[in-house]
Design an enzyme around this catalytic site. Structure first.
Site, PDB file in Angstrom:
ATOM      1  N   HIS A   1      26.823   0.602  36.951  1.00 35.94           N
ATOM      2  CA  HIS A   1      25.550   1.280  37.197  1.00 35.94           C
ATOM      3  C   HIS A   1      25.213   1.367  38.685  1.00 35.94           C
ATOM      4  CE1 HIS A   1      21.879   3.030  35.704  1.00 35.94           C
ATOM      5  NE2 HIS A   1      21.116   2.179  36.350  1.00 35.94           N
TER       6      HIS A   1
ATOM      7  N   SER B   1      19.263   5.690  39.061  1.00 32.04           N
ATOM      8  CA  SER B   1      18.656   5.089  37.884  1.00 32.04           C
ATOM      9  C   SER B   1      17.224   5.613  37.693  1.00 32.04           C
ATOM     10  CB  SER B   1      18.694   3.563  38.008  1.00 32.04           C
ATOM     11  OG  SER B   1      18.493   2.952  36.760  1.00 32.04           O
TER      12      SER B   1
ATOM     13  N   ASP C   1      29.417   2.132  32.905  1.00 31.43           N
ATOM     14  CA  ASP C   1      28.018   1.735  33.054  1.00 31.43           C
ATOM     15  C   ASP C   1      27.523   1.010  31.810  1.00 31.43           C
ATOM     16  OD1 ASP C   1      25.209   1.687  33.485  1.00 31.43           O
ATOM     17  OD2 ASP C   1      25.330   3.515  34.699  1.00 31.43           O
TER      18      ASP C   1
END
Length: 351
Positions: free
Chosen positions: A330, A175, A302
């Site tokens: 995610h 991320s 996601d």
């Protein structure tokens, strides 16, 4: 390096066809997973309690899992036994440029989120290290005082600085941790064998990490004015210093495919996100960042960083290779740990 482009899809759901394991092996797999969950949750609670009792600042590195973990390996239903033995062979390890994999968490997370990945990598003979970024995990620095990407990334930069002159590592950034990886590629390109962006903020020169999330969260300007998730650590009349989603919001954004036990672990472990590093424009050069070997892992279920946005990142800033994990939210280290593990080993083998 961007000229060589590969794309592969990993589907963890094929495990039932590849493994005809009976009830006994299934029970063993469940027992192994249960042990990992218990150990990780216990560790997270201890860390949380420690952060309440002690003042100061420290950075946590999780590298070596206990010897008990080695005697109770995690089965990987995605990789059949023949391939698993090959991956663990001396020949496999000897042919790698490096066995060192450094795991960098994303916003709000900490080194704790990689517990499954660490165990699986160690079982394959790799040397994983998970770092807490500044103000994350059990690093006790107040996130309200973390204002730059340089400060946020300091544990990673310190780690790379301490490496031997000829030592290299594979960086994996999850991320917004992808921005820290990009920053490190500018600082120490000679020490980074490969950079892996795991549903990460693989930004271009001049972009800020937050720009990647703009479709979900709105523009940076709008978010700073209207978001109800902002934290004003220096007072309401001062600029926001961080943000943190509500638990229900986090479940929907990050954990829509993750096991309940991992969600419980995250709920007691996640911390506010320092806003400054997310809003900082990165300066990335062709000579360093763009010349590095980059790989991207897309997560196809996601909700925090949609597959379309991930595809756009890959188009605008092409990496050397792209891999896709079907059925992952995610947080593939929770929802698809075996598939993620297989991809990391495959990237490590690419000459």
């Amino acid at each position: 390096m961007g000229n060589r482009f590969s794309c592969k899809k990993i589907d963890g759901s094929t495990s039932s066809r590849r493994f005809g394991g009976g009830n006994k092996s299934q029970r063993k797999l469940q027992a192994d997973e249960e042990l990992l969950h218990i150990q990780a949750l216990s560790l997270a609670i201890q860390h949380h309690q420690s952060s309440q009792r002690f003042e100061g600042s420290m950075s946590r590195r999780i590298g070596s899992v206990s010897s008990r973990r080695r005697s109770n390996p995690v089965s990987d239903p995605v990789v059949d036994s023949g391939k698993q033995q090959k991956l663990q062979s001396a020949e496999f390890l000897e042919n790698l440029e490096t066995k060192n994999i450094v795991l960098i968490h994303g916003e709000g997370f900490g080194a704790w989120c990689w517990y499954k990945t660490i165990a699986l990598l160690e079982e394959s003979g790799m040397i994983p290290t998970a770092l807490d970024l500044t103000g994350s995990g059990i690093d006790l620095k107040d996130t309200n005082n973390v204002t730059t990407l340089e400060e946020y990334s300091k544990p990673l930069i310190d780690y790379l600085q301490d490496l031997q002159e000829d030592e290299k590592v594979i960086l994996v950034g999850h991320s917004s941790g992808g921005a820290c990886v990009s920053y490190a590629m500018e600082q120490f390109p000679q020490k980074i064998s490969k950079a892996v962006f795991l549903c990460g903020t693989m930004v271009s020169n001049g972009q800020k990490p937050f720009d990647v999330f703009a479709e979900q969260l709105g523009s940076a300007e709008l978010f700073m004015k209207e978001s109800k998730f902002l934290i004003h650590g220096n007072g309401k009349d001062k600029p926001a210093t961080g943000f943190m989603f509500e638990k229900q919001q986090m479940r929907g954004l990050y954990f829509n495919q993750s096991p309940a036990k991992d969600i419980a672990l995250a709920m007691v472990s996640m911390r506010p996100v320092p806003l400054g590093p997310m809003m900082q424009n990165l300066s990335l050069s062709k000579e360093k960042y763009e010349a590095g070997r980059r790989f991207y892992i897309q997560t196809l279920e996601d909700h925090a960083l949609s597959p379309d946005i991930q595809e756009k990142l890959v188009r605008e800033n092409p990496p050397e290779g792209v891999f896709k994990i079907k059925g992952s939210d995610h947080c593939p280290f929770f929802s698809k740990p075996q598939s993620l593990h297989k991809i990391l080993l495959e990237i490590a083998q690419i000459a």
